[in-house]
Design a protein around this motif. Sequence first.
Motif, mmCIF file in Angstrom:
data_model
loop_
_atom_site.group_PDB
_atom_site.id
_atom_site.type_symbol
_atom_site.label_atom_id
_atom_site.label_comp_id
_atom_site.label_asym_id
_atom_site.label_seq_id
_atom_site.Cartn_x
_atom_site.Cartn_y
_atom_site.Cartn_z
ATOM 1 N N ARG A 26 0.844 -1.183 0.000
ATOM 2 C CA ARG A 26 0.000 0.000 0.000
ATOM 3 C C ARG A 26 0.885 1.241 0.000
ATOM 4 O O ARG A 26 1.881 1.299 0.725
ATOM 5 N N ILE A 27 0.496 2.195 -0.794
ATOM 6 C CA ILE A 27 1.192 3.477 -0.837
ATOM 7 C C ILE A 27 0.229 4.506 -0.271
ATOM 8 O O ILE A 27 -0.912 4.621 -0.732
ATOM 9 N N SER A 28 0.664 5.244 0.724
ATOM 10 C CA SER A 28 -0.222 6.203 1.382
ATOM 11 C C SER A 28 -0.597 7.341 0.431
ATOM 12 O O SER A 28 0.113 7.633 -0.544
ATOM 13 N N THR A 29 -1.702 7.974 0.744
ATOM 14 C CA THR A 29 -2.153 9.128 -0.044
ATOM 15 C C THR A 29 -1.098 10.224 -0.001
ATOM 16 O O THR A 29 -0.846 10.898 -1.003
ATOM 17 N N GLN A 30 -0.465 10.388 1.154
ATOM 18 C CA GLN A 30 0.569 11.415 1.284
ATOM 19 C C GLN A 30 1.744 11.127 0.348
ATOM 20 O O GLN A 30 2.265 12.029 -0.304
ATOM 21 N N ALA A 31 2.165 9.868 0.257
ATOM 22 C CA ALA A 31 3.266 9.505 -0.635
ATOM 23 C C ALA A 31 2.870 9.711 -2.097
ATOM 24 O O ALA A 31 3.651 10.255 -2.889
ATOM 25 N N LEU A 32 1.665 9.289 -2.460
ATOM 26 C CA LEU A 32 1.188 9.504 -3.830
ATOM 27 C C LEU A 32 1.116 10.987 -4.157
ATOM 28 O O LEU A 32 1.477 11.423 -5.249
ATOM 29 N N SER A 33 0.648 11.774 -3.196
ATOM 30 C CA SER A 33 0.545 13.222 -3.404
ATOM 31 C C SER A 33 1.920 13.843 -3.599
ATOM 32 O O SER A 33 2.087 14.721 -4.448
ATOM 33 N N VAL B 124 -2.697 19.020 -5.173
ATOM 34 C CA VAL B 124 -3.226 17.797 -5.779
ATOM 35 C C VAL B 124 -4.380 17.261 -4.939
ATOM 36 O O VAL B 124 -4.435 17.467 -3.728
ATOM 37 N N SER B 125 -5.288 16.593 -5.604
ATOM 38 C CA SER B 125 -6.353 15.871 -4.905
ATOM 39 C C SER B 125 -6.650 14.604 -5.698
ATOM 40 O O SER B 125 -6.409 14.526 -6.900
ATOM 41 N N TRP B 126 -7.162 13.622 -4.974
ATOM 42 C CA TRP B 126 -7.430 12.305 -5.552
ATOM 43 C C TRP B 126 -8.910 12.006 -5.452
ATOM 44 O O TRP B 126 -9.557 12.350 -4.470
ATOM 45 N N ASN B 127 -9.438 11.324 -6.463
ATOM 46 C CA ASN B 127 -10.828 10.884 -6.465
ATOM 47 C C ASN B 127 -10.898 9.456 -6.972
ATOM 48 O O ASN B 127 -10.040 9.021 -7.752
ATOM 49 N N ASP B 128 -11.941 8.761 -6.542
ATOM 50 C CA ASP B 128 -12.205 7.414 -7.040
ATOM 51 C C ASP B 128 -12.950 7.560 -8.368
ATOM 52 O O ASP B 128 -13.944 8.266 -8.457
ATOM 53 N N ASP B 129 -12.453 6.904 -9.382
ATOM 54 C CA ASP B 129 -13.069 6.939 -10.708
ATOM 55 C C ASP B 129 -13.366 5.498 -11.122
ATOM 56 O O ASP B 129 -12.593 4.879 -11.846
ATOM 57 N N ASP B 130 -14.467 4.945 -10.595
ATOM 58 C CA ASP B 130 -14.851 3.558 -10.862
ATOM 59 C C ASP B 130 -13.729 2.578 -10.539
ATOM 60 O O ASP B 130 -13.403 1.690 -11.329
ATOM 61 N N GLY B 131 -13.119 2.750 -9.375
ATOM 62 C CA GLY B 131 -12.084 1.835 -8.923
ATOM 63 C C GLY B 131 -10.673 2.239 -9.290
ATOM 64 O O GLY B 131 -9.712 1.627 -8.838
ATOM 65 N N PHE B 132 -10.527 3.259 -10.110
ATOM 66 C CA PHE B 132 -9.201 3.766 -10.468
ATOM 67 C C PHE B 132 -8.989 5.108 -9.791
ATOM 68 O O PHE B 132 -9.934 5.736 -9.317
ATOM 69 N N LEU B 133 -7.754 5.561 -9.766
ATOM 70 C CA LEU B 133 -7.436 6.855 -9.195
ATOM 71 C C LEU B 133 -7.504 7.938 -10.262
ATOM 72 O O LEU B 133 -6.911 7.808 -11.332
ATOM 73 N N ALA B 134 -8.216 9.014 -9.940
ATOM 74 C CA ALA B 134 -8.247 10.197 -10.801
ATOM 75 C C ALA B 134 -7.503 11.297 -10.052
ATOM 76 O O ALA B 134 -7.782 11.569 -8.889
ATOM 77 N N LEU B 135 -6.548 11.912 -10.710
ATOM 78 C CA LEU B 135 -5.713 12.944 -10.114
ATOM 79 C C LEU B 135 -6.142 14.309 -10.629
ATOM 80 O O LEU B 135 -6.277 14.506 -11.836
ATOM 81 N N SER B 136 -6.360 15.237 -9.710
ATOM 82 C CA SER B 136 -6.658 16.627 -10.069
ATOM 83 C C SER B 136 -5.519 17.495 -9.571
ATOM 84 O O SER B 136 -5.106 17.388 -8.417
ATOM 85 N N ILE B 137 -5.029 18.349 -10.449
ATOM 86 C CA ILE B 137 -3.910 19.226 -10.123
ATOM 87 C C ILE B 137 -4.322 20.662 -10.365
ATOM 88 O O ILE B 137 -4.921 20.979 -11.393
ATOM 89 N N SER B 138 -3.992 21.518 -9.417
ATOM 90 C CA SER B 138 -4.165 22.953 -9.567
ATOM 91 C C SER B 138 -2.804 23.582 -9.310
ATOM 92 O O SER B 138 -2.201 23.354 -8.253
ATOM 93 N N SER B 139 -2.315 24.333 -10.279
ATOM 94 C CA SER B 139 -0.961 24.864 -10.175
ATOM 95 C C SER B 139 -0.776 26.038 -11.124
ATOM 96 O O SER B 139 -1.383 26.082 -12.194
#
Length: 124
Positions: free
Chosen positions: A16-23, A43-58
């Motif tokens: 398992r990779i923590s959300t903090q590490a992924l972020s 960055v923020s993460w969302n569940d997209d039908d079992g996959f990870l969806a990444l949103s970035i604002s920068s």
Amino acid sequence: MSEELVPARDLAGHNRISTQALSSVAKAAAAQILAVPPTQVRVSWNDDDGFLALSISSPMGAPPLSAVSRDPDRLKQVGGSVLARATAAKASILTQVEHLSGSRLSRVDVRISGLLVREEGRVL
């Protein structure tokens, strides 16, 4: 040391990779691609039908308009327009985050929140 195949029973369990590490990985990848410091990337993460969806604002690094008006080729040197760079960044960020984390992403959404203007040299 030679690499040997490990029997499947010895690999049982979960990684398992923590959300903090992924972020952290996502921030570093986005910062490099968008030419800004990692502290500027959200960055923020969302569940997209079992996959990870990444949103970035920068923000995005950019040359000053005066430099572009003096030398229109400068825009090509940094990768094109803001829209072209943001579009290309999505695929690059997805590829880097998947490669570095081993996670599977469904998509990357990029929101450019501003421009960080750099006077000389390469944009950050």
